[in-house]
Design a protein around this motif. Sequence first.
Motif, mmCIF file in Angstrom:
data_model
loop_
_atom_site.group_PDB
_atom_site.id
_atom_site.type_symbol
_atom_site.label_atom_id
_atom_site.label_comp_id
_atom_site.label_asym_id
_atom_site.label_seq_id
_atom_site.Cartn_x
_atom_site.Cartn_y
_atom_site.Cartn_z
ATOM 1 N N MET A 138 3.893 -4.461 -2.583
ATOM 2 C CA MET A 138 3.307 -3.260 -1.998
ATOM 3 C C MET A 138 3.606 -3.192 -0.508
ATOM 4 N N ASN A 139 3.556 -4.338 0.172
ATOM 5 C CA ASN A 139 3.844 -4.350 1.604
ATOM 6 C C ASN A 139 5.298 -3.977 1.888
ATOM 7 N N ARG A 140 6.215 -4.378 1.005
ATOM 8 C CA ARG A 140 7.620 -3.989 1.180
ATOM 9 C C ARG A 140 7.775 -2.476 1.098
ATOM 10 N N VAL A 141 7.063 -1.869 0.154
ATOM 11 C CA VAL A 141 7.103 -0.402 0.043
ATOM 12 C C VAL A 141 6.572 0.235 1.319
ATOM 13 N N LEU A 142 5.484 -0.308 1.844
ATOM 14 C CA LEU A 142 4.890 0.249 3.062
ATOM 15 C C LEU A 142 5.813 0.067 4.258
ATOM 16 N N ARG A 143 6.486 -1.078 4.346
ATOM 17 C CA ARG A 143 7.423 -1.287 5.457
ATOM 18 C C ARG A 143 8.606 -0.324 5.373
ATOM 19 N N ARG A 144 9.072 -0.063 4.143
ATOM 20 C CA ARG A 144 10.129 0.933 3.987
ATOM 21 C C ARG A 144 9.629 2.322 4.411
ATOM 22 N N GLY A 145 8.343 2.584 4.131
ATOM 23 C CA GLY A 145 7.767 3.853 4.565
ATOM 24 C C GLY A 145 7.761 3.997 6.069
ATOM 25 N N VAL A 146 7.522 2.887 6.779
ATOM 26 C CA VAL A 146 7.581 2.902 8.243
ATOM 27 C C VAL A 146 9.012 3.198 8.696
ATOM 28 N N GLU A 147 9.981 2.541 8.050
ATOM 29 C CA GLU A 147 11.386 2.746 8.412
ATOM 30 C C GLU A 147 11.823 4.186 8.173
ATOM 31 N N ARG A 148 11.261 4.823 7.155
ATOM 32 C CA ARG A 148 11.619 6.219 6.854
ATOM 33 C C ARG A 148 10.891 7.216 7.747
ATOM 34 N N GLY A 149 9.924 6.729 8.498
ATOM 35 C CA GLY A 149 9.135 7.625 9.320
ATOM 36 C C GLY A 149 7.991 8.280 8.577
ATOM 37 N N GLU A 150 7.662 7.782 7.377
ATOM 38 C CA GLU A 150 6.575 8.350 6.576
ATOM 39 C C GLU A 150 5.224 7.723 6.912
ATOM 40 N N ILE A 151 5.260 6.557 7.565
ATOM 41 C CA ILE A 151 4.043 5.842 7.949
ATOM 42 C C ILE A 151 4.176 5.448 9.420
ATOM 43 N N ARG A 152 3.103 5.562 10.163
ATOM 44 C CA ARG A 152 3.134 5.213 11.580
ATOM 45 C C ARG A 152 3.510 3.736 11.771
ATOM 46 N N PRO A 153 4.300 3.423 12.778
ATOM 47 C CA PRO A 153 4.723 2.039 12.982
ATOM 48 C C PRO A 153 3.598 1.113 13.434
ATOM 49 N N ASP A 154 2.507 1.680 13.951
ATOM 50 C CA ASP A 154 1.411 0.827 14.419
ATOM 51 C C ASP A 154 0.450 0.448 13.292
ATOM 52 N N VAL A 155 0.702 0.943 12.074
ATOM 53 C CA VAL A 155 -0.189 0.675 10.941
ATOM 54 C C VAL A 155 0.111 -0.709 10.361
ATOM 55 N N ASP A 156 -0.933 -1.468 10.090
ATOM 56 C CA ASP A 156 -0.809 -2.812 9.510
ATOM 57 C C ASP A 156 -0.628 -2.681 7.995
ATOM 58 N N PRO A 157 0.521 -3.108 7.440
ATOM 59 C CA PRO A 157 0.733 -2.988 5.993
ATOM 60 C C PRO A 157 -0.327 -3.713 5.167
ATOM 61 N N ASP A 158 -0.779 -4.869 5.628
ATOM 62 C CA ASP A 158 -1.804 -5.602 4.888
ATOM 63 C C ASP A 158 -3.088 -4.781 4.773
ATOM 64 N N LEU A 159 -3.459 -4.137 5.863
ATOM 65 C CA LEU A 159 -4.681 -3.321 5.851
ATOM 66 C C LEU A 159 -4.517 -2.133 4.916
ATOM 67 N N VAL A 160 -3.363 -1.477 4.955
ATOM 68 C CA VAL A 160 -3.147 -0.316 4.085
ATOM 69 C C VAL A 160 -3.164 -0.735 2.621
ATOM 70 N N SER A 161 -2.510 -1.861 2.289
ATOM 71 C CA SER A 161 -2.496 -2.304 0.893
ATOM 72 C C SER A 161 -3.901 -2.650 0.421
ATOM 73 N N GLU A 162 -4.720 -3.227 1.321
ATOM 74 C CA GLU A 162 -6.106 -3.526 0.956
ATOM 75 C C GLU A 162 -6.907 -2.253 0.730
ATOM 76 N N LEU A 163 -6.658 -1.239 1.560
ATOM 77 C CA LEU A 163 -7.344 0.039 1.382
ATOM 78 C C LEU A 163 -6.938 0.704 0.062
ATOM 79 N N LEU A 164 -5.694 0.516 -0.349
ATOM 80 C CA LEU A 164 -5.223 1.121 -1.588
ATOM 81 C C LEU A 164 -5.862 0.485 -2.824
#
Length: 200
Positions: A138-164
């Motif tokens: 899940m974190n890899r997907v979120l990091r790719r989202g940051v690279e695509r500009g779909e997720i803010r770069p300051d967002v912690d992937p671990d926190l987002v995955s926990e929220l999901l």
Amino acid sequence: MNAELPARRAGRRRDPAADSAIIDAVLDLVTAGATLTGLSLVAIAKQAGVSRNSVYRRWKTKDELYLDVLETINRPRPAPTGADTRGDLAVLLRALAERVVDERASSMLRALNAEAATFPRLHRRYFEEIVAPRREAMNRVLRRGVERGEIRPDVDPDLVSELLVAPLLARMASGGTDRLDPERTSRQIIDLVLSGAAPS
């Protein structure tokens, strides 16, 4: 100091049908209210309709058996396509939601969480061997989202995955999964979480 769980050896099992019967027996007994501590290998063998030796040949301890049960309810691990962040997250989160609505799977996971202090090595191995790889996916997907500009770069992937995953785990803990639709619920959670993680 407690000894480590022995590594599971390939080739020790002899009859896949017996393996499935034993694992099903554990799931059925736990769903019926048995505790992981209270279950004995003898009771499991009786429920499975196999000899006691059939269980002992495969699993020397309950920890080893329970880990295989946990692996069984967590298969298969879904493979995101990499096409887009929302779609990939939906694949991963839907797999968790489907496990949550599975009565036997959720009963086993609730039992493990309730008795984590009694089975610390099992609990640790469950997280290391089953939970951690899924979280990293899940974190890899979120990091790719940051690279695509779909997720803010300051967002912690671990926190987002926990929220999901948190809403689904909360439903599982409460047992309130009878009206949960895996597809719709997964997408609703993703929409809500990503709306707060998207660039402004």
